[in-house]
Design a protein around this motif. Sequence first.
Motif, mmCIF file in Angstrom:
data_model
loop_
_atom_site.group_PDB
_atom_site.id
_atom_site.type_symbol
_atom_site.label_atom_id
_atom_site.label_comp_id
_atom_site.label_asym_id
_atom_site.label_seq_id
_atom_site.Cartn_x
_atom_site.Cartn_y
_atom_site.Cartn_z
ATOM 1 N N PRO A 155 0.787 -1.236 0.000
ATOM 2 C CA PRO A 155 0.000 0.000 0.000
ATOM 3 C C PRO A 155 0.824 1.293 0.000
ATOM 4 N N ASP A 156 2.054 1.263 0.498
ATOM 5 C CA ASP A 156 2.839 2.494 0.608
ATOM 6 C C ASP A 156 3.200 3.050 -0.762
ATOM 7 N N GLY A 157 2.831 4.307 -0.986
ATOM 8 C CA GLY A 157 3.181 4.974 -2.229
ATOM 9 C C GLY A 157 2.420 4.497 -3.444
ATOM 10 N N TYR A 158 1.318 3.800 -3.245
ATOM 11 C CA TYR A 158 0.524 3.287 -4.373
ATOM 12 C C TYR A 158 -0.298 4.436 -4.953
ATOM 13 N N THR A 159 -0.168 4.653 -6.250
ATOM 14 C CA THR A 159 -0.891 5.717 -6.940
ATOM 15 C C THR A 159 -1.649 5.137 -8.117
ATOM 16 N N VAL A 160 -2.909 5.516 -8.248
ATOM 17 C CA VAL A 160 -3.701 5.144 -9.418
ATOM 18 C C VAL A 160 -4.083 6.413 -10.169
ATOM 19 N N VAL A 161 -4.068 6.312 -11.493
ATOM 20 C CA VAL A 161 -4.442 7.437 -12.349
ATOM 21 C C VAL A 161 -5.401 6.921 -13.406
ATOM 22 N N ASP A 162 -6.545 7.566 -13.525
ATOM 23 C CA ASP A 162 -7.516 7.198 -14.546
ATOM 24 C C ASP A 162 -8.148 8.477 -15.086
ATOM 25 N N GLY A 163 -8.600 8.421 -16.297
ATOM 26 C CA GLY A 163 -9.254 9.568 -16.913
ATOM 27 C C GLY A 163 -10.664 9.796 -16.412
ATOM 28 N N SER A 164 -11.208 8.838 -15.673
ATOM 29 C CA SER A 164 -12.578 8.934 -15.180
ATOM 30 C C SER A 164 -12.595 9.125 -13.669
ATOM 31 N N SER A 165 -13.207 10.209 -13.224
ATOM 32 C CA SER A 165 -13.325 10.432 -11.778
ATOM 33 C C SER A 165 -14.248 9.405 -11.134
ATOM 34 N N ILE A 166 -15.116 8.818 -11.907
ATOM 35 C CA ILE A 166 -15.976 7.752 -11.365
ATOM 36 C C ILE A 166 -15.098 6.620 -10.837
ATOM 37 N N PHE A 167 -14.117 6.198 -11.639
ATOM 38 C CA PHE A 167 -13.236 5.107 -11.224
ATOM 39 C C PHE A 167 -12.310 5.521 -10.083
ATOM 40 N N THR A 168 -11.695 6.694 -10.190
ATOM 41 C CA THR A 168 -10.772 7.102 -9.120
ATOM 42 C C THR A 168 -11.511 7.330 -7.804
ATOM 43 N N ASP A 169 -12.729 7.853 -7.866
ATOM 44 C CA ASP A 169 -13.522 8.045 -6.642
ATOM 45 C C ASP A 169 -13.892 6.701 -6.009
ATOM 46 N N GLN A 170 -14.275 5.721 -6.829
ATOM 47 C CA GLN A 170 -14.615 4.390 -6.306
ATOM 48 C C GLN A 170 -13.418 3.753 -5.606
ATOM 49 N N ILE A 171 -12.243 3.865 -6.231
ATOM 50 C CA ILE A 171 -11.040 3.268 -5.644
ATOM 51 C C ILE A 171 -10.664 4.001 -4.361
ATOM 52 N N ASN A 193 -12.645 5.531 -2.337
ATOM 53 C CA ASN A 193 -13.611 5.142 -1.301
ATOM 54 C C ASN A 193 -13.278 3.777 -0.716
ATOM 55 N N ARG A 194 -12.802 2.864 -1.567
ATOM 56 C CA ARG A 194 -12.444 1.516 -1.111
ATOM 57 C C ARG A 194 -11.142 1.522 -0.320
ATOM 58 N N TYR A 195 -10.200 2.353 -0.738
ATOM 59 C CA TYR A 195 -8.871 2.407 -0.123
ATOM 60 C C TYR A 195 -8.526 3.870 0.193
ATOM 61 N N PRO A 196 -8.979 4.376 1.336
ATOM 62 C CA PRO A 196 -8.778 5.792 1.658
ATOM 63 C C PRO A 196 -7.318 6.239 1.665
ATOM 64 N N GLY A 197 -6.381 5.329 1.881
ATOM 65 C CA GLY A 197 -4.968 5.695 1.928
ATOM 66 C C GLY A 197 -4.276 5.768 0.583
ATOM 67 N N ILE A 198 -4.979 5.410 -0.475
ATOM 68 C CA ILE A 198 -4.367 5.356 -1.803
ATOM 69 C C ILE A 198 -4.296 6.761 -2.408
ATOM 70 N N ASN A 199 -3.292 6.988 -3.232
ATOM 71 C CA ASN A 199 -3.207 8.236 -4.003
ATOM 72 C C ASN A 199 -3.987 8.009 -5.295
#
Length: 85
Positions: free
Chosen positions: A20-36, A38-44
Motif C-alpha cells: 500500500p505504501d506509495g501506491y498511486t492510481v491514475v484514470d481519466g474517469s473520476s468515477i473510477f478514481t472516486d470508487q477506488i 472510497n475503497r482504499y482511503p490511503g491510496i493516491n
Amino acid sequence: MLELGPAEGIMTDKLYPIRPDGYTVVDGSSIFTDQIKNRYPGINAATFIFEEFNSSVSEKYDNIILGHVLEHILDPVSILSSCKK
C-alpha cells in the motif's frame, strides 16, 4: 507503485493490500478514481488523462502497471517513454 488506467480496480484490489505504501492510481474517469479512493482511503488517486499526468509528475516509481491502456492512447510510445523517465 503507479497504476495507469485501473478502471474498476480489479488489479488494484490484488496489489494494493500487498504494497500500500506509495501506491498511486491514475484514470481519466473520476468515477473510477472516486470508487477506488472510497475503497482504499490511503491510496493516491488522481484523475488525469495519461498524457497530462506523465508531464506533471516528478516522482519515481519502482513499478508501473498499464493494463489495457496503450490501445486507448494516440501516441503509446510517448507514454512508454515518459514512464521510463
